[in-house]
Write an enzyme that holds these catalytic residues in place. Structure first.
Site, PDB file in Angstrom:
ATOM      1  N   GLU A 120       8.480  -8.025   6.742  1.00 35.14           N
ATOM      2  CA  GLU A 120       8.258  -7.836   5.298  1.00 35.14           C
ATOM      3  C   GLU A 120       9.216  -6.778   4.778  1.00 35.14           C
ATOM      4  O   GLU A 120       9.952  -6.142   5.555  1.00 35.14           O
ATOM      5  CB  GLU A 120       6.799  -7.431   5.046  1.00 35.14           C
ATOM      6  CG  GLU A 120       5.810  -8.536   5.360  1.00 35.14           C
ATOM      7  CD  GLU A 120       4.366  -8.146   5.051  1.00 35.14           C
ATOM      8  OE1 GLU A 120       3.816  -8.662   4.081  1.00 35.14           O
ATOM      9  OE2 GLU A 120       3.810  -7.324   5.778  1.00 35.14           O
ATOM     10  N   HIS A 236       2.740  -5.537  -6.646  1.00 33.42           N
ATOM     11  CA  HIS A 236       3.240  -6.534  -5.695  1.00 33.42           C
ATOM     12  C   HIS A 236       4.106  -7.515  -6.467  1.00 33.42           C
ATOM     13  O   HIS A 236       3.697  -8.017  -7.516  1.00 33.42           O
ATOM     14  CB  HIS A 236       2.087  -7.264  -5.008  1.00 33.42           C
ATOM     15  CG  HIS A 236       2.504  -7.996  -3.778  1.00 33.42           C
ATOM     16  ND1 HIS A 236       3.299  -9.125  -3.819  1.00 33.42           N
ATOM     17  CD2 HIS A 236       2.273  -7.753  -2.459  1.00 33.42           C
ATOM     18  CE1 HIS A 236       3.524  -9.543  -2.588  1.00 33.42           C
ATOM     19  NE2 HIS A 236       2.919  -8.738  -1.746  1.00 33.42           N
ATOM     20  N   ARG A 282       9.423  -2.862  -1.864  1.00 33.31           N
ATOM     21  CA  ARG A 282       8.648  -3.567  -2.880  1.00 33.31           C
ATOM     22  C   ARG A 282       8.881  -3.057  -4.303  1.00 33.31           C
ATOM     23  O   ARG A 282       8.872  -3.818  -5.259  1.00 33.31           O
ATOM     24  CB  ARG A 282       7.181  -3.384  -2.515  1.00 33.31           C
ATOM     25  CG  ARG A 282       6.320  -4.479  -2.959  1.00 33.31           C
ATOM     26  CD  ARG A 282       4.963  -4.340  -2.343  1.00 33.31           C
ATOM     27  NE  ARG A 282       4.834  -5.106  -1.127  1.00 33.31           N
ATOM     28  CZ  ARG A 282       3.723  -5.151  -0.399  1.00 33.31           C
ATOM     29  NH1 ARG A 282       2.680  -4.452  -0.755  1.00 33.31           N
ATOM     30  NH2 ARG A 282       3.670  -5.874   0.687  1.00 33.31           N
ATOM     31  N   HIS A 343      -1.189  -3.626  -7.253  1.00 35.43           N
ATOM     32  CA  HIS A 343      -1.579  -4.039  -5.905  1.00 35.43           C
ATOM     33  C   HIS A 343      -2.154  -2.905  -5.055  1.00 35.43           C
ATOM     34  O   HIS A 343      -3.119  -3.095  -4.326  1.00 35.43           O
ATOM     35  CB  HIS A 343      -0.339  -4.611  -5.226  1.00 35.43           C
ATOM     36  CG  HIS A 343      -0.562  -5.102  -3.833  1.00 35.43           C
ATOM     37  ND1 HIS A 343      -1.451  -6.106  -3.542  1.00 35.43           N
ATOM     38  CD2 HIS A 343       0.000  -4.730  -2.640  1.00 35.43           C
ATOM     39  CE1 HIS A 343      -1.434  -6.349  -2.238  1.00 35.43           C
ATOM     40  NE2 HIS A 343      -0.583  -5.522  -1.670  1.00 35.43           N
ATOM     41  N   ARG A 378       4.553   2.705  -0.758  1.00 34.96           N
ATOM     42  CA  ARG A 378       4.029   2.265   0.547  1.00 34.96           C
ATOM     43  C   ARG A 378       4.831   1.079   1.074  1.00 34.96           C
ATOM     44  O   ARG A 378       5.088   0.114   0.348  1.00 34.96           O
ATOM     45  CB  ARG A 378       2.577   1.832   0.417  1.00 34.96           C
ATOM     46  CG  ARG A 378       2.020   1.232   1.704  1.00 34.96           C
ATOM     47  CD  ARG A 378       0.627   0.696   1.499  1.00 34.96           C
ATOM     48  NE  ARG A 378       0.625  -0.446   0.624  1.00 34.96           N
ATOM     49  CZ  ARG A 378       0.489  -1.713   1.017  1.00 34.96           C
ATOM     50  NH1 ARG A 378       0.367  -1.994   2.302  1.00 34.96           N
ATOM     51  NH2 ARG A 378       0.466  -2.687   0.148  1.00 34.96           N
TER      52      ARG A 378
HETATM   53  P1  FAD Z   1     -11.425  -1.879   0.780  1.00 35.79           P
HETATM   54  O1  FAD Z   1     -11.173  -2.888   1.807  1.00 35.79           O
HETATM   55  O2  FAD Z   1     -10.968  -2.164  -0.601  1.00 35.79           O
HETATM   56  O3  FAD Z   1     -13.010  -1.647   0.747  1.00 35.79           O
HETATM   57  C1  FAD Z   1     -13.592  -0.839  -0.245  1.00 35.79           C
HETATM   58  C2  FAD Z   1     -15.096  -0.798   0.000  1.00 35.79           C
HETATM   59  O4  FAD Z   1     -15.657   0.239  -0.797  1.00 35.79           O
HETATM   60  C3  FAD Z   1     -15.842  -2.064  -0.398  1.00 35.79           C
HETATM   61  O5  FAD Z   1     -16.855  -2.283   0.556  1.00 35.79           O
HETATM   62  C4  FAD Z   1     -16.494  -1.693  -1.730  1.00 35.79           C
HETATM   63  O6  FAD Z   1     -17.690  -2.380  -2.019  1.00 35.79           O
HETATM   64  C5  FAD Z   1     -16.795  -0.245  -1.489  1.00 35.79           C
HETATM   65  N1  FAD Z   1     -16.960   0.579  -2.678  1.00 35.79           N
HETATM   66  C6  FAD Z   1     -16.063   0.831  -3.665  1.00 35.79           C
HETATM   67  N2  FAD Z   1     -16.595   1.696  -4.554  1.00 35.79           N
HETATM   68  C7  FAD Z   1     -17.850   1.972  -4.117  1.00 35.79           C
HETATM   69  C8  FAD Z   1     -18.914   2.767  -4.612  1.00 35.79           C
HETATM   70  N3  FAD Z   1     -18.815   3.501  -5.727  1.00 35.79           N
HETATM   71  N4  FAD Z   1     -20.073   2.789  -3.923  1.00 35.79           N
HETATM   72  C9  FAD Z   1     -20.248   2.042  -2.801  1.00 35.79           C
HETATM   73  N5  FAD Z   1     -19.251   1.288  -2.275  1.00 35.79           N
HETATM   74  C10 FAD Z   1     -18.091   1.262  -2.933  1.00 35.79           C
HETATM   75  N6  FAD Z   1      -2.361  -4.100   3.476  1.00 35.79           N
HETATM   76  C11 FAD Z   1      -1.765  -4.288   4.674  1.00 35.79           C
HETATM   77  O7  FAD Z   1      -1.549  -3.335   5.418  1.00 35.79           O
HETATM   78  N7  FAD Z   1      -1.390  -5.542   5.045  1.00 35.79           N
HETATM   79  C12 FAD Z   1      -1.598  -6.641   4.276  1.00 35.79           C
HETATM   80  O8  FAD Z   1      -1.271  -7.752   4.667  1.00 35.79           O
HETATM   81  C13 FAD Z   1      -2.209  -6.459   3.005  1.00 35.79           C
HETATM   82  N8  FAD Z   1      -2.379  -7.508   2.174  1.00 35.79           N
HETATM   83  C14 FAD Z   1      -3.082  -7.314   1.016  1.00 35.79           C
HETATM   84  C15 FAD Z   1      -3.360  -8.418   0.213  1.00 35.79           C
HETATM   85  C16 FAD Z   1      -4.144  -8.266  -0.925  1.00 35.79           C
HETATM   86  C17 FAD Z   1      -4.451  -9.462  -1.789  1.00 35.79           C
HETATM   87  C18 FAD Z   1      -4.635  -6.979  -1.270  1.00 35.79           C
HETATM   88  C19 FAD Z   1      -5.484  -6.799  -2.505  1.00 35.79           C
HETATM   89  C20 FAD Z   1      -4.313  -5.880  -0.502  1.00 35.79           C
HETATM   90  C21 FAD Z   1      -3.548  -6.023   0.646  1.00 35.79           C
HETATM   91  N9  FAD Z   1      -3.235  -4.941   1.462  1.00 35.79           N
HETATM   92  C22 FAD Z   1      -2.607  -5.147   2.646  1.00 35.79           C
HETATM   93  C23 FAD Z   1      -3.775  -3.620   1.175  1.00 35.79           C
HETATM   94  C24 FAD Z   1      -5.005  -3.387   2.068  1.00 35.79           C
HETATM   95  O9  FAD Z   1      -5.734  -4.599   2.145  1.00 35.79           O
HETATM   96  C25 FAD Z   1      -5.902  -2.294   1.540  1.00 35.79           C
HETATM   97  O10 FAD Z   1      -5.168  -1.140   1.286  1.00 35.79           O
HETATM   98  C26 FAD Z   1      -6.997  -1.957   2.563  1.00 35.79           C
HETATM   99  O11 FAD Z   1      -7.660  -3.124   2.965  1.00 35.79           O
HETATM  100  C27 FAD Z   1      -7.982  -0.984   1.972  1.00 35.79           C
HETATM  101  O12 FAD Z   1      -9.068  -0.869   2.850  1.00 35.79           O
HETATM  102  P2  FAD Z   1     -10.215   0.143   2.498  1.00 35.79           P
HETATM  103  O13 FAD Z   1     -11.173   0.089   3.624  1.00 35.79           O
HETATM  104  O14 FAD Z   1      -9.637   1.456   2.133  1.00 35.79           O
HETATM  105  O15 FAD Z   1     -10.886  -0.445   1.150  1.00 35.79           O
HETATM  106  C1  SIN Z   2       1.511  -9.152   1.625  1.00 34.78           C
HETATM  107  O1  SIN Z   2       1.088  -9.897   2.507  1.00 34.78           O
HETATM  108  O2  SIN Z   2       2.523  -9.360   0.948  1.00 34.78           O
HETATM  109  C2  SIN Z   2       0.776  -7.896   1.353  1.00 34.78           C
HETATM  110  C3  SIN Z   2       1.111  -6.935   2.410  1.00 34.78           C
HETATM  111  C4  SIN Z   2       0.744  -5.546   2.005  1.00 34.78           C
HETATM  112  O3  SIN Z   2       0.360  -5.282   0.868  1.00 34.78           O
HETATM  113  O4  SIN Z   2       0.879  -4.670   2.863  1.00 34.78           O
END
Ligand code: FAD
Ligand code: SIN
Length: 522
Positions: A120, A236, A282, A343, A378
């Site tokens: 990527e 993104h 990006r 994103h 990032r």
């Molecule tokens: P999240 O997975 O967003 O989880 C947040 C949690 O907090 C949820 O359970 C939610 O309900 C809870 N929450 C929020 N507010 C509250 C509240 N006030 N009270 C109680 N619960 C709450 N990153 C990569 O490294 N590789 C990838 O391929 C990639 N692809 C992506 C594709 C998409 C479409 C998206 C949107 C993001 C992508 N990212 C990728 C980024 C990555 O997915 C996120 O940065 C990462 O998953 C965040 O994880 P997290 O555990 O911090 O939060």
């Molecule tokens: C993607 O698959 O393009 C998202 C990857 C990322 O946000 O890290």
């Protein structure tokens, strides 16, 4: 699953994404853990992740190269100590997932079954472990399955943290709002962890699910914790442009496999912006698309992988292939219309190497945190990695410092006796729409001093209205999210105004030092 069985938790984890779930699994089994999530446990950015998780594996790659790529993408604003720490832990973190049962994609290479690694933007080598084009789903499901097997962990669904409770010297617990029963519970805990994901829903168009309203960042800011780098919101470059699919992300791995960005007349343009063309970092790609769209008044540009064989596309991108078909696009036969969308929140709550905020007993991990890894931008697939690495170090810190002999704090219960039911809930929808629109228009991919000032004036009004509403009416989930989005927007605007140079994801046409984005051919 929603029944409160543990009443006196040692650790309260707010969020059930990759960060929260990994932390719960890394903590020892003698600790009682409550996890809360706003919706169902899967509903977070993690579940939707596509491209994968970056970790060095091939002999021709190296830890030094992953470090250097991360520092380059971060434009010199990453903390080298943190970058080294995370990148060095990456192979171990991926191995942990493999041992838990995550099935990363493998393929036959020279008669041997090996992991297929994606490439990527910003990465000089193939180093991204993935489960086809639905890595997040595979990771989420596996982590959840293990969490559900643990009887020291309780998950409360439909439960939203309103605020943490502090005595000014440390964090003592949190107020939790259940949107099914419309009640607030006051919960004490020895350690509280914000793992609430990012804030990209502050923008009109976003790849993120609704839960990404920056709650943890707003909660920490209200508790007096430092936040930083909020001006660096990542857009993104490639989301399907379709009225019903504004948030369907088309993974950067498509460009990694040779996908081209094209103008409507079929002409490629990325080579004019960066020597790595489609695989430039990006921020560069998103701004190039924005510039081309503005220059020619286009509604979208195109992403084309149709020169690859049908079988290759079906095998590498099975989910996206099917999803695009439902919107009437066959990616094996035609170029896909795309636009950028908000994103990833590179900034957040400032933490150290263990996820500690500057309020003792309050931690922040995952996208909520600003650890110093990402700097001004990032690099792709470094964020799931950050969730895993910091969940591990945070677990170590909590385990070694938690005092199980100290009594839990006696907290003052939530008091709703002085507020009434709102008769003007329309204010919430109206303000929510206004906020997302002006953040998109004035604080988006390209900013100016005038636009930032306009956004600042509007956010000041919204802050006042939200505060008035909060002091008069019963809370709802929509209102609480708006309250948090307003705080997050304010932080983004203030930090964007303070940033005087153009760097990484922050680009202001009035900045004196225009160091980026001159087309190479200009
Ligand atoms: P999240 O997975 O967003 O989880 C947040 C949690 O907090 C949820 O359970 C939610 O309900 C809870 N929450 C929020 N507010 C509250 C509240 N006030 N009270 C109680 N619960 C709450 N990153 C990569 O490294 N590789 C990838 O391929 C990639 N692809 C992506 C594709 C998409 C479409 C998206 C949107 C993001 C992508 N990212 C990728 C980024 C990555 O997915 C996120 O940065 C990462 O998953 C965040 O994880 P997290 O555990 O911090 O939060
Ligand atoms: C993607 O698959 O393009 C998202 C990857 C990322 O946000 O890290």
């Amino acid at each position: 699953m929603s029944k409160l069985k543990i009443t006196d938790p040692d650790v309260l984890i707010i969020g059930t994404g990759a960060a929260g779930l990994s932390l719960a699994l890394q903590l020892p089994r003698h600790l009682k853990i409550i996890m809360v999530c706003k919706n169902t446990p899967n509903e977070g950015a993690t579940y939707y992740a596509q491209g994968g998780i970056a970790a060095v594996q091939q002999a021709q790659d190296s830890i030094e190269s992953h470090i250097q790529d991360t520092l380059t993408a971060g434009c010199g604003l990453s903390n080298p100590e943190v970058v080294n720490f995370v990148v060095e832990q990456a192979p171990k973190s991926v191995q942990w997932l493999i041992e838990l049962g995550v099935k990363f994609t493998q393929e036959q290479q020279d008669g041997e079954l090996k992991y297929h690694l994606n490439q990527e933007g910003g990465h000089s080598h193939r180093r991204i472990f993935h489960a086809k084009d639905a890595t997040g789903k595979a990771v989420s499901k596996t982590l959840m399955q293990h969490v559900l097997e643990r009887d020291n962990i309780e998950i409360l669904e439909n439960t939203m943290a309103v605020d943490v409770i502090t005595d000014q010297t440390r964090c003592l617990g949190a107020y939790l709002y259940n949107n099914k029963t419309d009640t607030v519970t006051t919960l004490s805990a020895r350690a509280v962890v914000l793992a609430t994901g990012g804030a990209s829903r502050v923008y009109l168009y976003s790849t993120n699910p609704d839960v990404s309203s920056g709650d943890g960042i707003a909660i920490a800011a209200r508790a007096g914790c430092k936040t930083n780098n909020m001006e660096f919101n990542q857009f993104h470059p490639t989301c399907l442009y379709h009225p019903q699919a504004r948030t369907l992300l088309l993974t950067e791995a498509i460009r990694g496999e040779g996908g081209k960005l094209l103008l409507p007349n079929g002409e490629p343009f990325m080579h004019r912006y960066h020597e790595r063309a489609e695989l430039a970092p990006r921020d560069v790609v998103a701004r190039a698309i924005d510039a081309e769209m503005k220059r020619s008044g286009l509604e979208c540009v195109y992403l084309d992988i149709s020169h690859k064989p049908y079988q290759f596309i079906k095998e590498h991108f099975p989910n996206l292939y099917e999803q695009c078909l439902t919107y009437g696009f066959d990616m094996a036969k035609q170029a896909l219309p795309i636009v950028p969308a908000a994103h990833y929140t590179c900034g957040g709550v400032q933490t150290d190497l263990y996820g500690q905020t500057d309020l003792p007993s309050l931690y922040a991990i995952g996208e909520t945190a600003s650890t110093g890894l990402h700097g001004a931008n990032r690099m792709a697939s470094n964020s799931l990695l950050e969730c895993l690495v910091f969940a591990h170090s945070c677990a170590k810190h909590i385990t070694s410092t938690i005092d199980l002999d100290a009594p839990l704090a006696q907290l003052i219960p939530w008091d709703a006796s002085k507020v009434i039911n709102s008769d003007e809930a329309v204010v919430i929808t109206h303000n929510w729409n206004e906020l997302r629109h002006f953040m998109w228009d004035y604080v988006g991919i390209v900013r100016s001093n005038k636009r930032l000032q306009r956004a600042q004036a509007r956010i000041n009004l919204l802050k006042q209205e939200v505060q008035d509403y909060y002091s008069q009416y019963h809370i709802t989930r929509d209102f609480l999210e708006l309250r948090n989005l307003v705080i997050v927007a304010d932080l983004i605007i203030q930090q964007a105004i303070k940033r005087k140079e153009n760097i990484g994801l922050h680009y202001n046409i009035d900045a004196i030092d225009e160091t980026v984005d001159k087309p190479l051919s200009a």
